[in-house]
Design a protein around this motif. Sequence first.
Motif, PDB file in Angstrom:
ATOM      1  N   LEU A  56      -4.500  -4.389 -13.824  1.00 59.54           N
ATOM      2  CA  LEU A  56      -4.790  -4.646 -12.405  1.00 59.54           C
ATOM      3  C   LEU A  56      -3.546  -4.462 -11.542  1.00 59.54           C
ATOM      4  O   LEU A  56      -3.636  -4.006 -10.401  1.00 59.54           O
ATOM      5  CB  LEU A  56      -5.347  -6.057 -12.244  1.00 59.54           C
ATOM      6  N   SER A  57      -2.377  -4.808 -12.082  1.00 58.32           N
ATOM      7  CA  SER A  57      -1.129  -4.604 -11.330  1.00 58.32           C
ATOM      8  C   SER A  57      -0.855  -3.122 -11.132  1.00 58.32           C
ATOM      9  O   SER A  57      -0.417  -2.706 -10.050  1.00 58.32           O
ATOM     10  CB  SER A  57       0.036  -5.273 -12.066  1.00 58.32           C
ATOM     11  N   LYS A  58      -1.101  -2.318 -12.177  1.00 62.84           N
ATOM     12  CA  LYS A  58      -0.941  -0.869 -12.038  1.00 62.84           C
ATOM     13  C   LYS A  58      -1.924  -0.315 -11.015  1.00 62.84           C
ATOM     14  O   LYS A  58      -1.586   0.570 -10.221  1.00 62.84           O
ATOM     15  CB  LYS A  58      -1.151  -0.191 -13.385  1.00 62.84           C
ATOM     16  N   LEU A  59      -3.141  -0.837 -11.022  1.00 63.78           N
ATOM     17  CA  LEU A  59      -4.127  -0.397 -10.048  1.00 63.78           C
ATOM     18  C   LEU A  59      -3.697  -0.762  -8.636  1.00 63.78           C
ATOM     19  O   LEU A  59      -3.824   0.047  -7.710  1.00 63.78           O
ATOM     20  CB  LEU A  59      -5.483  -1.034 -10.368  1.00 63.78           C
ATOM     21  N   ALA A  60      -3.167  -1.972  -8.448  1.00 63.87           N
ATOM     22  CA  ALA A  60      -2.715  -2.390  -7.123  1.00 63.87           C
ATOM     23  C   ALA A  60      -1.545  -1.543  -6.648  1.00 63.87           C
ATOM     24  O   ALA A  60      -1.442  -1.214  -5.453  1.00 63.87           O
ATOM     25  CB  ALA A  60      -2.328  -3.868  -7.148  1.00 63.87           C
ATOM     26  N   ALA A  61      -0.650  -1.177  -7.559  1.00 64.22           N
ATOM     27  CA  ALA A  61       0.528  -0.393  -7.183  1.00 64.22           C
ATOM     28  C   ALA A  61       0.181   1.032  -6.795  1.00 64.22           C
ATOM     29  O   ALA A  61       0.950   1.688  -6.090  1.00 64.22           O
ATOM     30  CB  ALA A  61       1.542  -0.387  -8.322  1.00 64.22           C
ATOM     31  N   THR A  62      -0.974   1.529  -7.245  1.00 65.99           N
ATOM     32  CA  THR A  62      -1.375   2.904  -6.936  1.00 65.99           C
ATOM     33  C   THR A  62      -2.582   2.973  -6.016  1.00 65.99           C
ATOM     34  O   THR A  62      -3.126   4.068  -5.810  1.00 65.99           O
ATOM     35  CB  THR A  62      -1.691   3.658  -8.241  1.00 65.99           C
ATOM     36  N   ALA A  63      -3.014   1.840  -5.479  1.00 67.16           N
ATOM     37  CA  ALA A  63      -4.188   1.825  -4.605  1.00 67.16           C
ATOM     38  C   ALA A  63      -3.903   2.613  -3.334  1.00 67.16           C
ATOM     39  O   ALA A  63      -2.818   2.525  -2.758  1.00 67.16           O
ATOM     40  CB  ALA A  63      -4.577   0.391  -4.264  1.00 67.16           C
ATOM     41  N   SER A  64      -4.872   3.399  -2.897  1.00 66.43           N
ATOM     42  CA  SER A  64      -4.712   4.224  -1.699  1.00 66.43           C
ATOM     43  C   SER A  64      -5.293   3.587  -0.448  1.00 66.43           C
ATOM     44  O   SER A  64      -5.142   4.130   0.644  1.00 66.43           O
ATOM     45  CB  SER A  64      -5.386   5.590  -1.913  1.00 66.43           C
TER      46      SER A  64
END
Length: 382
Positions: A56-64
Motif C-alpha cells: 500500500l505504501s508503494k501504491l501511495a508513492a506512485t498514485a497519480s
Amino acid sequence: MRTRSGSLYLGGRDQAPVAGHKRKRSPAAAAGRVKRQAGGPDYLDGIPDDLVLSILSKLAATASSPADLLSVHLTCKRLNGLGRQDMVFAKASPASLAVKAAAWSEPVQRYLKRCADAGNLEACYILGMIRFYCLGSRSGGAALLAKAAVGGHSAALYSLAVIQFNGSGGAKSDRDLRAGAALCARSAALGHVDALRELGHCLQDGYGVRRDPAEGRRLLVAANARELSLALAAAATAASATHSFASSLPLGAVAAGVGAGGCPLLSDFGWSLPETEPHTANQFMSDWWASRGVQASFKKPAPGAEATGDGDGELRLCSHLRCGRKETRRHEFRRCSVCGAANYCSRACQALDWKRAHKAQCVPMDRWLLAAAGDNNNAAAQ
C-alpha cells in the motif's frame, strides 16, 4: 415439467413445456452452486500485515491522483483498516495531493491534514500555504510550513523566507530580513531555483545580507543552470513516452532564444525555456482567488497616490500570475520602481514576471502623470 414462469415441458428432449412443473438441476450444477456459495480460499488473508502495508505504501508513492489512494479503502474491510495507517499517508505522492480549488471541501482538508499528521512534508507545505494565504489561518499555516521546513522541504523554506521578508501575517515592523536571507540560503542549498534567484538579487542589492555583487551574479548563473537542467530533464521524461526528444524541446530554438511553446525568457540571460507547470499550492491559490473574482491586474495608481501612500485599500495579488500569493495587509508587497503598477511578493517573482510579460507593459510613472495632467487640462478647457 413446469418452469418457474409456468410453462410446461413434455417428456423427452423434444417435449413441449407443461405448466406446473419445475426444471430439475443436474448434480454437477448443484455441486457448483454449493461451491460458489461456500466460497474459495481468500489468499489476501494469508499475506502478513507488514507486507500489505509495504504494498500500500508503494501504491501511495506512485498514485497519480487522490482517487488512486482513497479507492483502496473501498476494496475490503482489511485494506480499509491497513490503508489508514500513518505509513501509507506518509508516502502519498505529490500527484495524489494535487487538490483543486474548485473541489475544496472539508473532507479534502481532512485528507490533507491526515497526510500532514502522518509526516508527509508535501502535504504540510500544501495545506500550510492554503491555510496561510487562502483560509486566513496565519498561525496554523505557518506552523505547517515550519514543520515542512524542519524536514528539509525546499519550497517550504523559501515560502517562509518570503513571509519573513514581507512580515506577512503581522505588521511592517515584523519583517526580519536577516532571517529571510538565512531561510533563502538554506532553500538555495537544496537546489530551489526561486531561492537561488532571490538570494542572488539580495546579494546584489545588499538586502538582508552584506552586499556582494559578484557572488550574487554567480548565484543567478547557478539559478539559470539549475532551471535549464530541470527543463532538459522534463523534456527527456516526456520524450521517453513520445520517442521524440527533439519535438519535446527544440534545443536549437532554445539556444537561439526562440523557444517554441514557452514564455519569453524564463531566465536572466536570454534563454527561452518551456514554461514549467506551477506547484500545486501556487496553482490552488491562483484558482482560489480567480474563483472569487480577485485577479493579479496591471493597474496604474491614481496621481498622487504613490506620494501620499494612499492606495485603493484592497489587498493585492502578486503580479506574477503563477505565484498566487496575496497580501495579508495593505502595501505589503513591493511595487515596480518604474511604473508603480505591478506588485511582487519577492524579487524572484519580479524577475520572472519581467521576462514573461512586464517588460512590455512597464511605462515610467512620469508619463502617466503627464498623461493624467493632459487629460485634466483637456477636461478643464471643455
